[in-house]
Motif scaffolding. Structure first.
Motif, PDB file in Angstrom:
ATOM      1  N   GLY A 274       0.977  -1.316  -0.066  1.00  0.00           N
ATOM      2  CA  GLY A 274       0.062   0.140   0.021  1.00  0.00           C
ATOM      3  C   GLY A 274       0.818   1.159   0.037  1.00  0.00           C
ATOM      4  N   ILE A 275       1.787   1.055   0.857  1.00  0.00           N
ATOM      5  CA  ILE A 275       2.800   2.656   0.796  1.00  0.00           C
ATOM      6  C   ILE A 275       3.759   2.592  -0.487  1.00  0.00           C
ATOM      7  CG2 ILE A 275       4.718   1.408   2.162  1.00  0.00           C
ATOM      8  CD1 ILE A 275       4.733   4.036   3.840  1.00  0.00           C
ATOM      9  N   PHE A 276       3.951   1.457  -1.005  1.00  0.00           N
ATOM     10  CA  PHE A 276       4.689   1.437  -2.211  1.00  0.00           C
ATOM     11  C   PHE A 276       3.721   2.104  -3.332  1.00  0.00           C
ATOM     12  CE2 PHE A 276       5.559  -0.730  -6.446  1.00  0.00           C
ATOM     13  CZ  PHE A 276       6.978  -0.521  -6.386  1.00  0.00           C
ATOM     14  N   ALA A 277       2.520   1.603  -3.469  1.00  0.00           N
ATOM     15  CA  ALA A 277       1.787   2.237  -4.302  1.00  0.00           C
ATOM     16  C   ALA A 277       1.210   3.635  -4.223  1.00  0.00           C
ATOM     17  CB  ALA A 277       0.120   1.334  -4.201  1.00  0.00           C
ATOM     18  N   GLN A 278       1.522   4.015  -2.858  1.00  0.00           N
ATOM     19  CA  GLN A 278       1.228   5.576  -2.736  1.00  0.00           C
ATOM     20  C   GLN A 278       2.385   6.533  -3.082  1.00  0.00           C
ATOM     21  OE1 GLN A 278      -1.518   7.295  -1.591  1.00  0.00           O
ATOM     22  NE2 GLN A 278      -2.207   5.228  -2.357  1.00  0.00           N
ATOM     23  N   GLY A 279       3.544   5.737  -3.675  1.00  0.00           N
ATOM     24  CA  GLY A 279       4.659   6.416  -4.265  1.00  0.00           C
ATOM     25  C   GLY A 279       5.605   7.017  -3.269  1.00  0.00           C
ATOM     26  N   LYS A 280       5.706   6.318  -2.029  1.00  0.00           N
ATOM     27  CA  LYS A 280       6.649   6.543  -1.068  1.00  0.00           C
ATOM     28  C   LYS A 280       7.750   5.524  -0.915  1.00  0.00           C
ATOM     29  CE  LYS A 280       3.080   9.093   1.159  1.00  0.00           C
ATOM     30  NZ  LYS A 280       2.453   9.384   2.760  1.00  0.00           N
ATOM     31  N   VAL A 281       8.027   4.803  -1.686  1.00  0.00           N
ATOM     32  CA  VAL A 281       8.893   3.469  -1.635  1.00  0.00           C
ATOM     33  C   VAL A 281       9.640   3.468  -3.104  1.00  0.00           C
ATOM     34  CG1 VAL A 281       9.653   1.491  -0.966  1.00  0.00           C
ATOM     35  CG2 VAL A 281       7.910   2.757   0.330  1.00  0.00           C
ATOM     36  N   ALA A 282      10.993   3.044  -3.225  1.00  0.00           N
ATOM     37  CA  ALA A 282      11.523   3.009  -4.174  1.00  0.00           C
ATOM     38  C   ALA A 282      11.555   1.426  -4.901  1.00  0.00           C
ATOM     39  CB  ALA A 282      13.094   3.294  -4.074  1.00  0.00           C
ATOM     40  N   SER A 289       2.283 -12.777  -7.184  1.00  0.00           N
ATOM     41  CA  SER A 289       0.572 -12.605  -7.069  1.00  0.00           C
ATOM     42  C   SER A 289      -0.099 -11.495  -6.859  1.00  0.00           C
ATOM     43  CB  SER A 289       0.301 -13.836  -6.458  1.00  0.00           C
ATOM     44  OG  SER A 289       0.641 -13.705  -5.035  1.00  0.00           O
ATOM     45  N   ILE A 290       0.577 -10.584  -5.781  1.00  0.00           N
ATOM     46  CA  ILE A 290      -0.105  -9.253  -5.453  1.00  0.00           C
ATOM     47  C   ILE A 290      -0.073  -7.995  -6.258  1.00  0.00           C
ATOM     48  CG2 ILE A 290      -0.297 -10.180  -2.842  1.00  0.00           C
ATOM     49  CD1 ILE A 290       2.216  -8.373  -2.521  1.00  0.00           C
ATOM     50  N   TYR A 291       0.519  -8.426  -7.510  1.00  0.00           N
ATOM     51  CA  TYR A 291       0.838  -7.116  -8.306  1.00  0.00           C
ATOM     52  C   TYR A 291      -0.151  -6.297  -8.573  1.00  0.00           C
ATOM     53  CZ  TYR A 291      -1.471  -9.087 -12.225  1.00  0.00           C
ATOM     54  OH  TYR A 291      -2.539  -9.502 -13.089  1.00  0.00           O
ATOM     55  N   GLN A 292      -1.555  -6.700  -8.570  1.00  0.00           N
ATOM     56  CA  GLN A 292      -2.627  -5.807  -9.112  1.00  0.00           C
ATOM     57  C   GLN A 292      -2.812  -4.852  -8.203  1.00  0.00           C
ATOM     58  OE1 GLN A 292      -5.673  -8.794  -9.462  1.00  0.00           O
ATOM     59  NE2 GLN A 292      -5.490  -8.709 -11.734  1.00  0.00           N
ATOM     60  N   ASN A 293      -2.420  -5.050  -6.593  1.00  0.00           N
ATOM     61  CA  ASN A 293      -2.270  -3.985  -5.703  1.00  0.00           C
ATOM     62  C   ASN A 293      -1.381  -2.833  -5.951  1.00  0.00           C
ATOM     63  OD1 ASN A 293      -4.147  -5.107  -3.051  1.00  0.00           O
ATOM     64  ND2 ASN A 293      -2.972  -6.917  -4.339  1.00  0.00           N
ATOM     65  N   ALA A 294      -0.389  -2.889  -6.887  1.00  0.00           N
ATOM     66  CA  ALA A 294       0.443  -1.809  -7.103  1.00  0.00           C
ATOM     67  C   ALA A 294       0.133  -1.004  -8.295  1.00  0.00           C
ATOM     68  CB  ALA A 294       1.983  -2.398  -7.367  1.00  0.00           C
ATOM     69  N   VAL A 303       0.853   3.946 -11.152  1.00  0.00           N
ATOM     70  CA  VAL A 303       0.348   2.883 -12.245  1.00  0.00           C
ATOM     71  C   VAL A 303       1.246   2.494 -13.091  1.00  0.00           C
ATOM     72  CG1 VAL A 303      -1.511   2.024 -13.592  1.00  0.00           C
ATOM     73  CG2 VAL A 303      -2.082   3.292 -11.646  1.00  0.00           C
ATOM     74  N   ASP A 304       1.757   3.766 -13.905  1.00  0.00           N
ATOM     75  CA  ASP A 304       2.746   3.476 -15.089  1.00  0.00           C
ATOM     76  C   ASP A 304       4.085   3.347 -14.593  1.00  0.00           C
ATOM     77  OD1 ASP A 304       0.548   3.677 -16.692  1.00  0.00           O
ATOM     78  OD2 ASP A 304       0.563   5.811 -16.641  1.00  0.00           O
ATOM     79  N   GLN A 305       4.461   3.403 -13.532  1.00  0.00           N
ATOM     80  CA  GLN A 305       6.047   3.528 -13.047  1.00  0.00           C
ATOM     81  C   GLN A 305       6.314   2.295 -12.285  1.00  0.00           C
ATOM     82  OE1 GLN A 305       7.790   5.672 -14.551  1.00  0.00           O
ATOM     83  NE2 GLN A 305       6.099   6.920 -15.131  1.00  0.00           N
ATOM     84  N   VAL A 306       5.523   1.195 -12.084  1.00  0.00           N
ATOM     85  CA  VAL A 306       6.120   0.043 -11.541  1.00  0.00           C
ATOM     86  C   VAL A 306       6.722  -1.046 -12.310  1.00  0.00           C
ATOM     87  CG1 VAL A 306       5.220  -1.882 -10.203  1.00  0.00           C
ATOM     88  CG2 VAL A 306       4.011   0.152 -10.110  1.00  0.00           C
ATOM     89  N   GLY A 307       7.899  -1.408 -11.932  1.00  0.00           N
ATOM     90  CA  GLY A 307       8.983  -2.243 -12.590  1.00  0.00           C
ATOM     91  C   GLY A 307       8.840  -3.624 -11.738  1.00  0.00           C
ATOM     92  N   TYR A 308       9.125  -4.657 -12.532  1.00  0.00           N
ATOM     93  CA  TYR A 308       9.099  -6.002 -12.007  1.00  0.00           C
ATOM     94  C   TYR A 308      10.708  -6.699 -12.410  1.00  0.00           C
ATOM     95  CZ  TYR A 308       4.267  -4.896 -12.373  1.00  0.00           C
ATOM     96  OH  TYR A 308       3.192  -4.494 -12.285  1.00  0.00           O
ATOM     97  N   ALA A 309      11.154  -7.244 -11.394  1.00  0.00           N
ATOM     98  CA  ALA A 309      12.683  -7.723 -11.839  1.00  0.00           C
ATOM     99  C   ALA A 309      12.756  -9.259 -10.843  1.00  0.00           C
ATOM    100  CB  ALA A 309      13.773  -6.755 -11.251  1.00  0.00           C
ATOM    101  N   GLN A 310      13.819 -10.023 -11.356  1.00  0.00           N
ATOM    102  CA  GLN A 310      14.079 -11.058 -10.715  1.00  0.00           C
ATOM    103  C   GLN A 310      14.641 -11.052  -9.305  1.00  0.00           C
ATOM    104  OE1 GLN A 310      15.889 -13.122 -14.434  1.00  0.00           O
ATOM    105  NE2 GLN A 310      15.393 -14.820 -12.824  1.00  0.00           N
TER     106      GLN A 310
END
Length: 445
Positions: A274-282, A289-294, A303-310
């Motif tokens: 939740g706090i990551f989705a609010q833009g307060k964490v790098a 499986s919980i990616y939709q929350n971001a 929404v447009d700035q979330v990246g995913y890495a191994q």
């Protein structure tokens, strides 16, 4: 008057013909199919017509999806399906009560392998399904990812079929990394350095977040431990105080202690993402499986700035958990086991896994992840990371013992003490003694 021989013979022949005709019109039920087969009887009747199944699922998107497809299954097989759903804790409690009482229902149930499989299987509540799954070649058991199957295997027996998988990945802010000219971290050292550079608490920007609550955090530290070459246990021995385990836990504890937002000790995954989705964490490390929350526009500002890495590599490489978070299993006391398997086989078939995965439920079949239709519900980068992570990883995210709940509290205390400034080696030594005592108790020692 005596009947002539000719008339007697005519009567006997007529009687025999009538018996033959009645036999041909008999409505007796056909023999049940042998395990692993679905061929209908030669009469053309539905293979399990008239049978009933009791199914219990969790209140989970997979369960919601399956309910919409069940009429297809009923039409195909003639089986009448009754489905009930419960919240996670209620589900485990209900199953435990019913199985302890020796109930023949539910016939099939949803369960959490990481949490329940050892207890359920060791207590004789689960019917192993190896005979069914391996006998039917069309089922294609080899299509399931290797770790999803080992996640649902106990003592060499297939105790359930995977339905939902999870992999540990790294979420990150694409815009922040680009602005600071920082590459996506590939190692633990690089993650720490990147988090340090982007950590700016005066402006409410934090470098890293993950779960800090004592029990929920245990699954998250697992990948850090594995990537340093450690584990929670080895055989019948507790190993949370080995140098490898301590190194992995130290990395996790220091990331939270040095770069997490205030209140992290009270965060499980909803608060952390939740706090990551609010833009307060790098950076945010957790299950894919919980990616939709971001990226939910109603919840997220990035929404447009979330990246995913191994998952970043430690000294032993990148070894994230790659698990079955939910599976389905058969009640060992079910009185309709062949029909129960027919449902399990259908619900985990390629056709249905594709349909449920298109609704956002990450499935265990490798072919579906290679199918363009199978990844339509996922961001492309996330799908690529998931496909790659499924090739390896570790098949458990919690201590693999019967008393998992107690074990989580014991191990989680190590991290909470370290974040609070206590000596992590001393905390690990104490926890290892407690975990060993719990394991000995489970094993009747």
């Amino acid at each position: 008057m005596k009947l002539s021989f000719k008339r007697l013979m005519s009567t006997a022949i007529a009687t025999m013909m009538l018996a033959t005709l009645l036999g041909a019109c008999s409505t007796s039920e056909p023999a049940k199919p042998t395990p692993g087969t679905t061929d209908a009887p030669s009469t053309g009747a539905k293979p399990f017509a008239g049978q009933k199944l009791s199914i219990i699922t969790a209140n989970h998107p997979w369960g919601d999806a399956i309910k919409t497809f069940v009429p297809q299954f009923e039409e195909k097989t003639g089986i009448k399906v009754d489905i009930q759903s419960f919240f996670e804790d209620q589900l485990t409690q209900k199953l435990t009560v019913q199985f302890t009482a020796g109930s023949t229902t539910p016939d099939v149930f949803m369960f959490r392998p990481m949490q329940d499989i050892k207890l359920f299987y060791k207590n004789g509540w689960i019917q192993a399904v190896d005979e069914y799954a391996k006998k039917d070649a069309s089922y294609d058991l080899a299509d399931f990812s290797k770790t999803s199957i080992s996640s649902t295997t106990v003592d060499g027996k297939l105790a359930g079929i995977p339905i939902i998988t999870e992999q540990h990945i790294l979420y990150y802010r694409k815009d922040l990394l680009a602005q600071a000219n920082i590459e996506v971290p590939k190692t633990m050292d690089e993650l720490r350095e990147a988090a340090k550079k982007l950590h700016d608490p005066k402006n409410e920007m934090y470098g890293f977040v993950s779960r800090g609550q004592r029990s929920p955090l245990v699954g998250q530290i697992s990948s850090f431990i594995y990537s340093e070459g450690g584990d929670f246990t080895s055989g019948d021995k507790a190993t949370v105080n080995t140098p490898e385990a301590i190194k992995g836990m130290t990395t996790y504890a220091n990331l939270l202690k040095d770069f997490a937002p205030p209140g992290v000790l009270n965060m499980s995954w909803p608060q952390a993402i939740g706090i990551f989705a609010q833009g307060k964490v790098a950076f945010f490390a957790d299950a894919n499986s919980i990616y939709q929350n971001a990226i939910d526009p109603e919840k997220s500002k990035i929404v447009d700035q979330v990246g995913y890495a191994q998952f970043p590599a430690g000294s032993a490489g990148s070894k994230p958990f790659n698990i079955t978070s939910w599976g389905i299993a058969m009640n060992a006391k079910s009185e309709v086991k062949d029909a129960a398997w027919e449902f399990m086989k259908w619900a985990t078939s390629k056709e249905i896994v594709l349909a449920t995965q298109k609704r956002g439920n990450p499935g265990p079949r490798l072919s579906i992840w290679e199918n363009p239709e199978g990844i339509t519900a996922y961001p492309q980068q996330l799908a690529e990371v998931t496909r790659e992570t499924q090739k390896g990883g570790v098949d458990h995210s919690l201590p693999q013992i019967k008393s998992v709940t107690e074990a989580r509290d014991i191990v989680g205390s190590i991290i909470q003490k370290a974040i609070s400034g206590e000596d992590i080696k001393a905390a690990a030594d104490q926890a290892n003694q407690e975990l060993q005592a719990l394991m000995d108790k489970d094993n009747g020692k």
